[in-house]
Design a protein around this motif. Structure first.
Motif, PDB file in Angstrom:
ATOM      1  N   SER A   1       0.843  -1.191   0.000  1.00  0.00           N
ATOM      2  CA  SER A   1       0.000   0.000   0.000  1.00  0.00           C
ATOM      3  C   SER A   1       0.879   1.241   0.000  1.00  0.00           C
ATOM      4  O   SER A   1       2.001   1.229   0.512  1.00  0.00           O
ATOM      5  CB  SER A   1      -0.913   0.028   1.235  1.00  0.00           C
ATOM      6  N   PHE A   2       0.352   2.298  -0.575  1.00  0.00           N
ATOM      7  CA  PHE A   2       0.977   3.611  -0.507  1.00  0.00           C
ATOM      8  C   PHE A   2      -0.019   4.535   0.168  1.00  0.00           C
ATOM      9  O   PHE A   2      -1.029   4.916  -0.439  1.00  0.00           O
ATOM     10  CB  PHE A   2       1.348   4.104  -1.906  1.00  0.00           C
ATOM     11  N   GLY A   3       0.240   4.846   1.424  1.00  0.00           N
ATOM     12  CA  GLY A   3      -0.738   5.603   2.200  1.00  0.00           C
ATOM     13  C   GLY A   3      -1.999   4.777   2.369  1.00  0.00           C
ATOM     14  O   GLY A   3      -1.946   3.619   2.797  1.00  0.00           O
ATOM     15  N   THR A   4      -3.132   5.341   1.996  1.00  0.00           N
ATOM     16  CA  THR A   4      -4.409   4.626   2.105  1.00  0.00           C
ATOM     17  C   THR A   4      -4.742   3.826   0.851  1.00  0.00           C
ATOM     18  O   THR A   4      -5.759   3.137   0.810  1.00  0.00           O
ATOM     19  CB  THR A   4      -5.548   5.623   2.379  1.00  0.00           C
ATOM     20  N   LYS A   5      -3.871   3.895  -0.176  1.00  0.00           N
ATOM     21  CA  LYS A   5      -4.119   3.210  -1.436  1.00  0.00           C
ATOM     22  C   LYS A   5      -3.497   1.815  -1.413  1.00  0.00           C
ATOM     23  O   LYS A   5      -2.276   1.660  -1.409  1.00  0.00           O
ATOM     24  CB  LYS A   5      -3.536   4.018  -2.596  1.00  0.00           C
ATOM     25  N   ALA A   6      -4.350   0.788  -1.394  1.00  0.00           N
ATOM     26  CA  ALA A   6      -3.881  -0.595  -1.442  1.00  0.00           C
ATOM     27  C   ALA A   6      -3.643  -0.981  -2.897  1.00  0.00           C
ATOM     28  O   ALA A   6      -4.588  -1.093  -3.682  1.00  0.00           O
ATOM     29  CB  ALA A   6      -4.896  -1.526  -0.797  1.00  0.00           C
ATOM     30  N   VAL A   7      -2.385  -1.172  -3.271  1.00  0.00           N
ATOM     31  CA  VAL A   7      -2.031  -1.445  -4.669  1.00  0.00           C
ATOM     32  C   VAL A   7      -1.992  -2.945  -4.946  1.00  0.00           C
ATOM     33  O   VAL A   7      -2.481  -3.410  -5.972  1.00  0.00           O
ATOM     34  CB  VAL A   7      -0.680  -0.790  -5.025  1.00  0.00           C
ATOM     35  N   LEU A   8      -1.386  -3.717  -4.062  1.00  0.00           N
ATOM     36  CA  LEU A   8      -1.372  -5.174  -4.163  1.00  0.00           C
ATOM     37  C   LEU A   8      -2.078  -5.749  -2.942  1.00  0.00           C
ATOM     38  O   LEU A   8      -1.751  -5.389  -1.810  1.00  0.00           O
ATOM     39  CB  LEU A   8       0.064  -5.708  -4.241  1.00  0.00           C
ATOM     40  N   GLN A   9      -3.039  -6.642  -3.187  1.00  0.00           N
ATOM     41  CA  GLN A   9      -3.867  -7.146  -2.091  1.00  0.00           C
ATOM     42  C   GLN A   9      -3.863  -8.683  -2.058  1.00  0.00           C
ATOM     43  O   GLN A   9      -4.806  -9.336  -2.471  1.00  0.00           O
ATOM     44  CB  GLN A   9      -5.306  -6.651  -2.237  1.00  0.00           C
ATOM     45  N   GLY A  10      -2.751  -9.238  -1.588  1.00  0.00           N
ATOM     46  CA  GLY A  10      -2.680 -10.678  -1.402  1.00  0.00           C
ATOM     47  C   GLY A  10      -2.435 -11.448  -2.690  1.00  0.00           C
ATOM     48  O   GLY A  10      -3.208 -12.340  -3.042  1.00  0.00           O
TER      49      GLY A  10
ATOM     50  N   GLN B   1      -7.699  -4.156  -9.556  1.00  0.00           N
ATOM     51  CA  GLN B   1      -7.822  -3.588  -8.215  1.00  0.00           C
ATOM     52  C   GLN B   1      -6.919  -4.304  -7.223  1.00  0.00           C
ATOM     53  O   GLN B   1      -7.299  -4.600  -6.095  1.00  0.00           O
ATOM     54  CB  GLN B   1      -9.284  -3.618  -7.762  1.00  0.00           C
ATOM     55  N   GLY B   2      -5.692  -4.589  -7.661  1.00  0.00           N
ATOM     56  CA  GLY B   2      -4.684  -5.156  -6.775  1.00  0.00           C
ATOM     57  C   GLY B   2      -4.777  -6.639  -6.523  1.00  0.00           C
ATOM     58  O   GLY B   2      -4.039  -7.171  -5.695  1.00  0.00           O
ATOM     59  N   LYS B   3      -5.682  -7.328  -7.251  1.00  0.00           N
ATOM     60  CA  LYS B   3      -5.840  -8.766  -7.051  1.00  0.00           C
ATOM     61  C   LYS B   3      -5.726  -9.495  -8.382  1.00  0.00           C
ATOM     62  O   LYS B   3      -6.130  -8.974  -9.429  1.00  0.00           O
ATOM     63  CB  LYS B   3      -7.205  -9.071  -6.417  1.00  0.00           C
ATOM     64  N   LEU B   4      -5.185 -10.709  -8.352  1.00  0.00           N
ATOM     65  CA  LEU B   4      -5.168 -11.546  -9.535  1.00  0.00           C
ATOM     66  C   LEU B   4      -6.533 -12.205  -9.664  1.00  0.00           C
ATOM     67  O   LEU B   4      -6.911 -13.047  -8.849  1.00  0.00           O
ATOM     68  CB  LEU B   4      -4.079 -12.620  -9.433  1.00  0.00           C
TER      69      LEU B   4
END
Length: 262
Positions: A16-25, A224-227
């Motif tokens: 995440s960068f600040g409140t922005k979750a870029v990669l999520q698991g 949205q950060g997910k595969l």
């Protein structure tokens, strides 16, 4: 046994960068000798994923293994030694304007590294000539400056630099961006030839569906950060996944909603 474990294995990767979750698991396996393509819209996390593997960005959590070794747990020197086996073709070439073409190609060979003796300039020039010819450029191009090259030639030089050190792993960041369709196909053909000749494992990120199918064995889509999908690259245009189908066919209507700023 060779090939019994993934060349690259990723589990639970988050950033995440600040409140922005870029990669999520992110969970991802790339087997040895495979050419793997990651597609997804702008801001979906593709470049961040590559930078995490390269060690340019530290993820918040998760595991990144190369040849079964979790690089996130290694001391800096050990991690650097592992990631040295990765060659990278950057999106815009990223050539150094102040260096001649051959010096750009041989940059990694000439670099001073702890515990290693850099290659002599004579040997490095010879190696640069070899890989320039491998990507379809005459060795005389080595004496030019990057500014004297067309976009397609700069991509070839970037590819030559990526393979100069005979890497086990190759990364390609939007390899056909800014090229016309014919030159894009030429670059893709060179990438396929280089990967096969080196026997390398490759990961490419791209928006270009024709390119993805030309260079990829396997593919995945980030959203949205997910595969959200993984499968054969040859099935990208008929995946049966509504998000993938909308993206690969460029449809306005579908589950992916574009956010427009006003």
């Amino acid at each position: 046994m060779v090939g019994s474990i993934p060349k690259i294995r990723i589990r639970g990767l988050t950033k995440s960068f600040g409140t922005k979750a870029v990669l999520q698991g992110i969970d991802l396996d790339v087997m040895e000798g495979t050419s793997f393509v990651v597609i997804g819209g702008s801001g979906s996390g593709k470049s961040v994923l590559l930078r995490c593997i390269l060690g340019l960005i530290t993820p918040d959590s998760g595991l990144i293994e190369i040849d079964g070794v979790n690089i996130l747990e290694q001391p800096t020197a050990r991690r650097d030694a592992i990631t040295e086996q990765i060659g990278m073709l950057f999106q815009n070439g990223a050539l150094f304007d102040s260096l001649k073409v051959w010096e750009n190609v041989a940059f990694g060979l000439l670099a001073k590294k702890p515990g290693k003796t850099p290659m002599s300039r004579t040997a490095a020039r010879q190696r640069a000539n070899e890989v320039l010819e491998q990507v379809g450029l005459d060795s005389s191009v080595g004496d030019l400056s990057p500014a004297e090259l067309s976009g397609g030639m700069q991509k070839r030089v970037g590819l030559a630099r990526a393979i100069a050190g005979v890497p086990d792993i190759l990364f390609f960041d939007e390899p056909t961006t800014g090229l016309d369709p014919i030159m894009g196909a030429v670059i893709d053909g060179l990438i396929v030839d280089c990967v096969k000749k080196l026997g390398s494992t490759a990961i490419a990120i791209t928006h270009d569906m024709a390119s993805a199918q030309r260079i990829g064995d396997q593919a995945a889509m980030l959203f949205q950060g997910k595969l959200i999908w993984q499968g054969a690259a040859s099935t990208l245009l008929n995946s049966g996944n509504p998000w993938v189908d909308q993206f690969t066919h460029g449809r306005r209507e579908g589950p992916i909603k574009m956010e427009l700023r006003r």
